[in-house]
Design an enzyme around this catalytic site. Sequence first.
Site, PDB file in Angstrom:
ATOM      1  N   SER A 144       0.714  -1.111   0.129  1.00 30.99           N
ATOM      2  CA  SER A 144      -0.072  -0.036  -0.120  1.00 30.99           C
ATOM      3  C   SER A 144       0.956   1.318   0.014  1.00 30.99           C
ATOM      4  O   SER A 144       2.155   1.173   0.394  1.00 30.99           O
ATOM      5  CB  SER A 144      -0.932   0.131   1.474  1.00 30.99           C
ATOM      6  OG  SER A 144      -1.421   1.140   1.441  1.00 30.99           O
ATOM      7  N   TYR A 157      -1.312  -2.248  10.373  1.00 30.05           N
ATOM      8  CA  TYR A 157      -1.303  -2.162   8.740  1.00 30.05           C
ATOM      9  C   TYR A 157      -0.270  -1.629   8.290  1.00 30.05           C
ATOM     10  O   TYR A 157       0.368  -2.018   7.441  1.00 30.05           O
ATOM     11  CB  TYR A 157      -2.671  -1.566   8.532  1.00 30.05           C
ATOM     12  CG  TYR A 157      -2.992  -1.426   6.946  1.00 30.05           C
ATOM     13  CD1 TYR A 157      -3.756  -2.391   6.235  1.00 30.05           C
ATOM     14  CD2 TYR A 157      -2.865  -0.267   6.364  1.00 30.05           C
ATOM     15  CE1 TYR A 157      -3.910  -2.625   4.881  1.00 30.05           C
ATOM     16  CE2 TYR A 157      -3.199  -0.374   4.689  1.00 30.05           C
ATOM     17  CZ  TYR A 157      -3.684  -1.469   4.200  1.00 30.05           C
ATOM     18  OH  TYR A 157      -3.957  -1.494   2.750  1.00 30.05           O
TER      19      TYR A 157
HETATM   20  P1  NAI Z   1     -11.293  -6.630  -0.381  1.00 25.75           P
HETATM   21  O1  NAI Z   1     -11.815  -6.789   1.106  1.00 25.75           O
HETATM   22  O2  NAI Z   1     -12.229  -6.115  -1.385  1.00 25.75           O
HETATM   23  O3  NAI Z   1     -10.427  -8.082  -0.997  1.00 25.75           O
HETATM   24  C1  NAI Z   1      -9.799  -8.670  -0.027  1.00 25.75           C
HETATM   25  C2  NAI Z   1      -9.870 -10.087  -0.096  1.00 25.75           C
HETATM   26  O4  NAI Z   1      -9.191 -10.654   0.561  1.00 25.75           O
HETATM   27  C3  NAI Z   1     -11.324 -10.307   0.528  1.00 25.75           C
HETATM   28  O5  NAI Z   1     -12.120 -11.246  -0.675  1.00 25.75           O
HETATM   29  C4  NAI Z   1     -11.350 -11.213   1.619  1.00 25.75           C
HETATM   30  O6  NAI Z   1     -12.159 -12.092   1.860  1.00 25.75           O
HETATM   31  C5  NAI Z   1      -9.773 -11.724   1.386  1.00 25.75           C
HETATM   32  N1  NAI Z   1      -9.315 -12.100   2.525  1.00 25.75           N
HETATM   33  C6  NAI Z   1      -9.175 -11.567   3.845  1.00 25.75           C
HETATM   34  N2  NAI Z   1      -8.364 -12.275   4.560  1.00 25.75           N
HETATM   35  C7  NAI Z   1      -7.881 -13.404   4.125  1.00 25.75           C
HETATM   36  C8  NAI Z   1      -7.326 -14.519   4.661  1.00 25.75           C
HETATM   37  N3  NAI Z   1      -6.780 -14.482   5.906  1.00 25.75           N
HETATM   38  N4  NAI Z   1      -6.978 -15.407   3.646  1.00 25.75           N
HETATM   39  C9  NAI Z   1      -7.526 -15.352   2.357  1.00 25.75           C
HETATM   40  N5  NAI Z   1      -8.187 -14.299   1.880  1.00 25.75           N
HETATM   41  C10 NAI Z   1      -8.446 -13.174   2.950  1.00 25.75           C
HETATM   42  O7  NAI Z   1     -10.203  -5.380  -0.114  1.00 25.75           O
HETATM   43  P2  NAI Z   1      -9.190  -4.771  -1.069  1.00 25.75           P
HETATM   44  O8  NAI Z   1      -8.992  -3.363  -0.768  1.00 25.75           O
HETATM   45  O9  NAI Z   1      -9.365  -5.271  -2.561  1.00 25.75           O
HETATM   46  O10 NAI Z   1      -7.686  -5.474  -0.651  1.00 25.75           O
HETATM   47  C11 NAI Z   1      -6.656  -5.966  -1.498  1.00 25.75           C
HETATM   48  C12 NAI Z   1      -5.408  -5.599  -1.068  1.00 25.75           C
HETATM   49  O11 NAI Z   1      -5.320  -4.281  -1.371  1.00 25.75           O
HETATM   50  C13 NAI Z   1      -5.055  -5.883   0.423  1.00 25.75           C
HETATM   51  O12 NAI Z   1      -3.774  -6.224   0.566  1.00 25.75           O
HETATM   52  C14 NAI Z   1      -5.174  -4.312   0.975  1.00 25.75           C
HETATM   53  O13 NAI Z   1      -4.458  -3.949   2.153  1.00 25.75           O
HETATM   54  C15 NAI Z   1      -4.540  -3.478  -0.304  1.00 25.75           C
HETATM   55  N6  NAI Z   1      -5.020  -2.195  -0.435  1.00 25.75           N
HETATM   56  C16 NAI Z   1      -6.232  -1.612  -0.249  1.00 25.75           C
HETATM   57  C17 NAI Z   1      -6.371  -0.319  -0.384  1.00 25.75           C
HETATM   58  C18 NAI Z   1      -7.941  -0.055  -0.317  1.00 25.75           C
HETATM   59  O14 NAI Z   1      -8.225   1.408  -0.519  1.00 25.75           O
HETATM   60  N7  NAI Z   1      -8.889  -0.600  -0.334  1.00 25.75           N
HETATM   61  C19 NAI Z   1      -5.323   0.752  -0.609  1.00 25.75           C
HETATM   62  C20 NAI Z   1      -3.984   0.088  -0.462  1.00 25.75           C
HETATM   63  C21 NAI Z   1      -3.812  -1.228  -0.646  1.00 25.75           C
END
Ligand code: NAI
Length: 325
Positions: A144, A157
């Site tokens: 991130s 985080y």
């Molecule tokens: P999201 O929640 O839509 O997608 C993340 C997915 O990971 C979900 O489907 C969730 O069920 C799955 N997940 C969570 N814990 C898990 C585990 N222990 N084992 C397997 N799957 C698991 O969120 P998003 O935003 O798409 O996140 C994706 C990545 O992007 C993350 O690493 C997040 O930190 C990063 N990120 C997100 C930002 C944002 O603004 N949403 C900004 C910068 C980075």
Amino acid sequence: MKDFKDKVAFITGGGSGAGFGQAKVFSEAGCKVVIADIRKDHLDEALAYFKDKNADVHGIQLDITDRKAYAEAADEVEKVYGSPPQLLLNTAGVNAFGPCEASTFEDYDWVMGVDLGGVINGMVTFVPRMIQAGKGGHIASVASWGGFSLSSGCTPYSVAKAAVIGLMECYYEALKPYGIGVSCLCPGGIRSNIGESSYTRPEHLSNTGYNTNEKTIEFMRHHYSFGMDPVDLAKILKKGIENEQLIIMPFDDPEQMMRSTLERWVNYCTPEGTRKQDELRAKRREEMRARMNSDEDNMMTGAAEAGWGKANPSITWVKNDGFGS
Ligand code: NAI
């Protein structure tokens, strides 16, 4: 890596948000895609999307913090596709907001367990298999921008993401002789379901120092709805992978952003610089507070009302509101 045709892509967190966007883009580019996700509903929705798309997509329900299950998932990939992935995308992640000093052991263990531990589990599980398969490939982890621009309002985080950036730099050098490229994607806001992270928080790690309830979750849903489109982000990731770039930042002027990050550290090296940096931080905190209380900023509207970023109400000794004193 430039040719994605018939490559096996393993995407953690592929059932939602950034990971789902990657599944769409890399499937479109010709990959056989394995979507690994802890949430069955996210997996089902993602698989349903691909059902009529003539895409080769395989789903595995996996908690990336479970090393045994991770090894079994890797075995399953080899069984289904005859080889380990050539493209590994460590995308799954969770977040939690609250004052640094209110953080519990469980806040650290959960967030860092998924965001750093889960990435490490991906690397330790797959790197030896990818090397032995001898087909080269690429590994990208999603950190991130917050891993550079650290915040005391989401310390576990920030720390996990900073560590992932460091981890990827180490592997970047190490995997060159094997023809395996390494990247680290550092986005800002993404339109995703990350506001619902606490739904998958394990019961034994439920003790939190942060204010987390349906109101704060609702606020985060609203907040992240202003984020970047996951498919656009995945296209930027793909370009970065094609360019063999270590750090991939989806911003107009990434170099300037990195310079300001470095300037922060340079400032902290001297007493004068430290004072200057403290003043800058205080100014930014005030701007953030004003945004939280403003009706005009769509993104932050309702933050204060929802109690977002505050300590768990059972904690009475915290002065901060999540943005420092
Ligand atoms: P999201 O929640 O839509 O997608 C993340 C997915 O990971 C979900 O489907 C969730 O069920 C799955 N997940 C969570 N814990 C898990 C585990 N222990 N084992 C397997 N799957 C698991 O969120 P998003 O935003 O798409 O996140 C994706 C990545 O992007 C993350 O690493 C997040 O930190 C990063 N990120 C997100 C930002 C944002 O603004 N949403 C900004 C910068 C980075």
